[in-house]
Every structure is written in C-alpha cells, then in structure tokens.
Design a protein around this motif. Structure first.
Motif, short mmCIF file in Angstrom:
data_model
loop_
_atom_site.label_atom_id
_atom_site.label_comp_id
_atom_site.label_asym_id
_atom_site.label_seq_id
_atom_site.Cartn_x
_atom_site.Cartn_y
_atom_site.Cartn_z
N ASP A 50 0.83 -1.21 0.00
CA ASP A 50 0.00 0.00 0.00
C ASP A 50 0.86 1.26 0.00
OD1 ASP A 50 -2.24 -1.60 0.05
OD2 ASP A 50 -2.53 -1.45 2.23
N ASP A 51 1.96 1.24 0.75
CA ASP A 51 2.86 2.41 0.79
C ASP A 51 3.50 2.65 -0.57
OD1 ASP A 51 2.24 2.72 3.44
OD2 ASP A 51 4.07 1.75 4.20
N ILE A 52 3.90 1.58 -1.25
CA ILE A 52 4.54 1.72 -2.56
C ILE A 52 3.54 2.27 -3.58
CG2 ILE A 52 5.57 0.45 -4.48
CD1 ILE A 52 6.79 -1.45 -2.41
N ILE A 53 2.31 1.76 -3.56
CA ILE A 53 1.29 2.22 -4.50
C ILE A 53 0.94 3.69 -4.23
CG2 ILE A 53 -1.11 1.93 -5.21
CD1 ILE A 53 -0.78 -1.07 -4.75
N THR A 54 0.85 4.06 -2.96
CA THR A 54 0.56 5.46 -2.61
C THR A 54 1.68 6.37 -3.10
OG1 THR A 54 -0.67 4.76 -0.64
CG2 THR A 54 0.11 7.04 -0.71
N SER A 55 2.94 5.95 -2.89
CA SER A 55 4.07 6.74 -3.34
C SER A 55 4.09 6.84 -4.87
CB SER A 55 5.38 6.12 -2.84
OG SER A 55 6.50 6.80 -3.33
N TYR A 62 2.62 14.30 -9.47
CA TYR A 62 3.68 15.30 -9.63
C TYR A 62 4.11 15.39 -11.10
CZ TYR A 62 8.18 17.63 -9.11
OH TYR A 62 9.23 18.49 -9.23
N SER A 63 4.25 14.22 -11.73
CA SER A 63 4.65 14.20 -13.15
C SER A 63 3.55 14.81 -14.03
CB SER A 63 4.93 12.76 -13.60
OG SER A 63 5.99 12.20 -12.86
N LEU A 64 2.29 14.56 -13.68
CA LEU A 64 1.18 15.11 -14.46
C LEU A 64 1.18 16.63 -14.40
CD1 LEU A 64 -1.38 14.56 -16.11
CD2 LEU A 64 -2.65 14.41 -13.96
N LYS A 65 1.44 17.19 -13.21
CA LYS A 65 1.49 18.64 -13.07
C LYS A 65 2.65 19.22 -13.87
CE LYS A 65 -0.61 18.64 -8.47
NZ LYS A 65 -0.40 18.91 -7.02
N TYR A 69 0.10 11.05 -20.57
CA TYR A 69 -0.34 12.15 -19.70
C TYR A 69 -1.42 13.01 -20.39
CZ TYR A 69 3.37 10.98 -16.46
OH TYR A 69 4.17 10.32 -15.55
N TYR A 70 -1.40 13.07 -21.72
CA TYR A 70 -2.45 13.80 -22.43
C TYR A 70 -3.81 13.14 -22.18
CZ TYR A 70 -4.95 16.18 -26.18
OH TYR A 70 -5.85 16.94 -26.89
N GLN A 71 -3.83 11.80 -22.19
CA GLN A 71 -5.08 11.09 -21.94
C GLN A 71 -5.59 11.29 -20.52
OE1 GLN A 71 -7.29 9.27 -23.71
NE2 GLN A 71 -6.25 9.89 -25.59
N LYS A 72 -4.65 11.46 -19.57
CA LYS A 72 -5.07 11.74 -18.20
C LYS A 72 -5.71 13.12 -18.09
CE LYS A 72 -2.06 8.81 -15.38
NZ LYS A 72 -3.16 8.30 -14.52
N LEU A 73 -5.20 14.07 -18.91
CA LEU A 73 -5.76 15.42 -18.90
C LEU A 73 -7.02 15.53 -19.76
CD1 LEU A 73 -2.43 17.44 -19.24
CD2 LEU A 73 -3.86 17.25 -17.19
N ASN A 74 -7.08 14.74 -20.81
CA ASN A 74 -8.21 14.78 -21.74
C ASN A 74 -8.72 13.37 -22.00
OD1 ASN A 74 -7.91 17.80 -22.66
ND2 ASN A 74 -5.87 16.90 -22.89
N PRO A 75 -9.32 12.75 -21.02
CA PRO A 75 -9.79 11.38 -21.22
C PRO A 75 -10.91 11.30 -22.26
CG PRO A 75 -10.65 12.26 -19.16
CD PRO A 75 -9.68 13.27 -19.69
N GLY A 76 -10.86 10.24 -23.07
CA GLY A 76 -11.92 10.02 -24.06
C GLY A 76 -11.55 10.47 -25.45
N ASP A 77 -10.47 11.26 -25.62
CA ASP A 77 -10.06 11.66 -26.97
C ASP A 77 -9.58 10.45 -27.74
OD1 ASP A 77 -10.68 14.11 -26.07
OD2 ASP A 77 -8.72 15.04 -26.45
#
Length: 316
Positions: free
Chosen positions: A95-100, A107-110, A132-140
């Motif tokens: 759980d700690d590894i997944i949270t990190s 951080y990378s997305l920002k 990361y584009y898909q994370k910002l614009n899902p569904g494109d």
C-alpha cells in the motif's frame, strides 16, 4: 570407448554397495538391496533401502532459510503466526509503494501540463506525452499508431511498479519437514528368531522427511512397517543415534507381510519399545536427565509472552 571429459563421474556409495554372491548374474539388480541400520556408515553416502518400523512421529516443523547459514525452525502454530505477520507487513508495504507511485504520477502530471499546453492530440507521437495527455483529456480518440505507443508506455509504468513491489516485498523461503524415529526390522526373519527386550540403539535412526506430501504422511503412523528407498545419512549427528534424511528420489512403501511372515507371529511390542508416560514428579530423577521422554499432565496456564513458550502443568 566413451569420452565424457571431466564433467561426468562414476560414484559408488558404501551404503549402497555390498559383495555379491559368487553365482549372481551380471547386470542390473531386480530389487534394491536392504541394509541393516547398524551397518550404515556416516560417510557412506546414499543408502539403497532400509526396512523399519516407525516408533515415534514428531510434530511437523517448518524451516525458514534467511541466508546461506541462517536458518530458523518453527512448529506449525508458530509458522502460521509468522506467515500472518509477514502478510500483514507485506500488505502495508504494498500500500505504501502504490501510494508513493500515485503521488509521483500526480507530480509528473502537473509537470507535463505546461509542456502539453496548446498541443493537439494529432501532433503527439511519444508514448509518455500520449499517456499524460489522456489523463488530462480522457476520451479523446487516438490513431492506431498512437494507441500502440500509449499502451507500450502504460505497460512500462505497470512493470516498474510491479518490479518495485517485488523488490521490497519479503518472500520467505520455507521448507516443511517431518521427523520420525524408526527401528530396523531387516534381521527379523523366519531363520532369525525375534530377540525379546533387545532394544539396541544401533538399530535405531531418526529420519527427517523434507516436504513430504499428504499421501506419504498418511502412511507414516506409529507402529507401521515401511520400506524407505534412497536415503542420505547425515555426517554430523548430534546424538549417538544415526540421523537420516530423504532425497528427491526417495520412495516410501508399506512392508508386505509376505516379505516378513514373522511380523504376524509376534506382538507389536516385540519389534518396538512401548512408549510410557513419565509423571512430572519423577522428572527430577537422574534417570530422565538429557533424554527424550513423554508425559501427560493437566495444562494450567500457557505463558505466550515469555521469551520461550512456558507451560504450567499439573500431574493428573
């Protein structure tokens, strides 16, 4: 005629070799040679076969290998408690590894927001940019070429997470072992009458069975006559009793009465020493110092908080 170089060696083990009869035919023997326990040499290597009666079955133990020379032995209850503790610790670590990992993703997305600002989807070809584009614009919708790059990078991120978890999660190396005490019966034949009250320690051995399956262990009950084929003798035994252990190729079979008709003619106590219970009061006697004993008692209290398990008991 055959040249195998230095990689192949022909080994003859003293515990599997005996002088043949003068009229014995050459070639492979039809059955394994049965050897008396008293004749086994501590440096004689693999044992062809022994015939014995099981005198005592010890509780199951588990060995944890924590290094080249670091071993820890536990009984079944302690083993299950240890496994439960490891699973709880591993779940928390996972759980700690997944949270990190998720925090690093945020951080990378920002950091990618400014880089991707003003860009159109059809301009992107790199898998990381598409991820990361898909994370910002899902569904494109992406092209087939973009989808391949996107999923390659996504799979790479997944493997990185799994590798980190695999590297930090503790996977214990356990081996299950059974221990029994056996007495040789190979010299009990029709021509050789069974000696009474003759319990020579040279006819006794302790056998360690590594990773035995349930079917095999069902055969190994106290008072059972069995044949073990292909065993190994341990050179460094602590007690005077010979110490044997199984190999991967070890075979266990029940002894047939037709092989030893005399087994039906004598009661069981002739072949194995009956187990007797020693009272707690008599344990102070010098007769029972430094030897293995059995006892029966009423358990009053079990102290599980002491460094060693302490049991308070009373004579029945």
């Amino acid at each position: 005629p055959y040249n195998f170089g230095d990689t192949v060696k022909f080994s003859i083990f003293a515990n599997s070799t005996r002088r043949a009869n003068w009229d014995a035919p050459l070639g492979r023997a039809n059955q394994y040679m049965v050897l008396p326990i008293r004749s086994l040499s501590s440096k004689g290597g693999v044992i062809s076969s022994i015939h014995c009666v099981i005198e005592k079955v010890y509780p199951i133990k588990y060995m944890e290998r924590r290094g080249e020379t670091d071993f820890c032995f536990r009984n079944q209850t302690a083993h299950y408690m240890h496994i439960e503790h490891i699973e709880e610790k591993n779940d928390k670590m996972r759980d700690d590894i997944i949270t990190s990992f998720e925090e690093d993703e945020d951080y990378s997305l920002k950091a990618m927001v400014d880089e991707l600002k003003g860009k159109q989807l059809n301009e992107l070809e790199d898998g990381e940019d598409l991820y990361y584009y898909q994370k910002l614009n899902p569904g494109d919708l992406m092209t087939a070429h973009q989808e391949r790059a996107f999923y390659r990078f996504k799979e790479k991120k997944k493997m990185e997470l799994e590798d980190e978890i695999r590297g930090k999660i503790y996977n214990p190396d356990f081996s299950k072992l059974f221990k029994i005490r056996v007495r040789d019966v190979s010299h009990f034949t029709i021509r050789n009458r069974v000696p009474k009250d003759d319990y020579d320690s040279n006819d006794i051995a302790e056998l360690t069975i590594w990773g035995g399956d349930e079917d095999t262990m069902d055969l190994l009950k106290e008072g059972t006559f069995v044949q073990f084929t292909k065993l190994m003798i341990n050179e460094h035994g602590i007690s005077s009793i010979r110490s044997l252990s199984t190999l991967r190729s070890t075979d266990v079979q029940m002894l047939k009465e037709k092989s030893y008709p005399i087994l039906k003619e004598y009661p069981m106590h002739t072949f194995m020493k009956p187990r007797s219970s020693v009272s707690l009061h008599n344990m102070n006697s010098p007769l029972y110092s430094n030897i293995e004993i059995d006892t029966m008692a009423y358990v009053l209290f079990v102290d599980t908080f002491s460094p060693e398990l302490t049991i308070y008991a009373l004579d029945p």
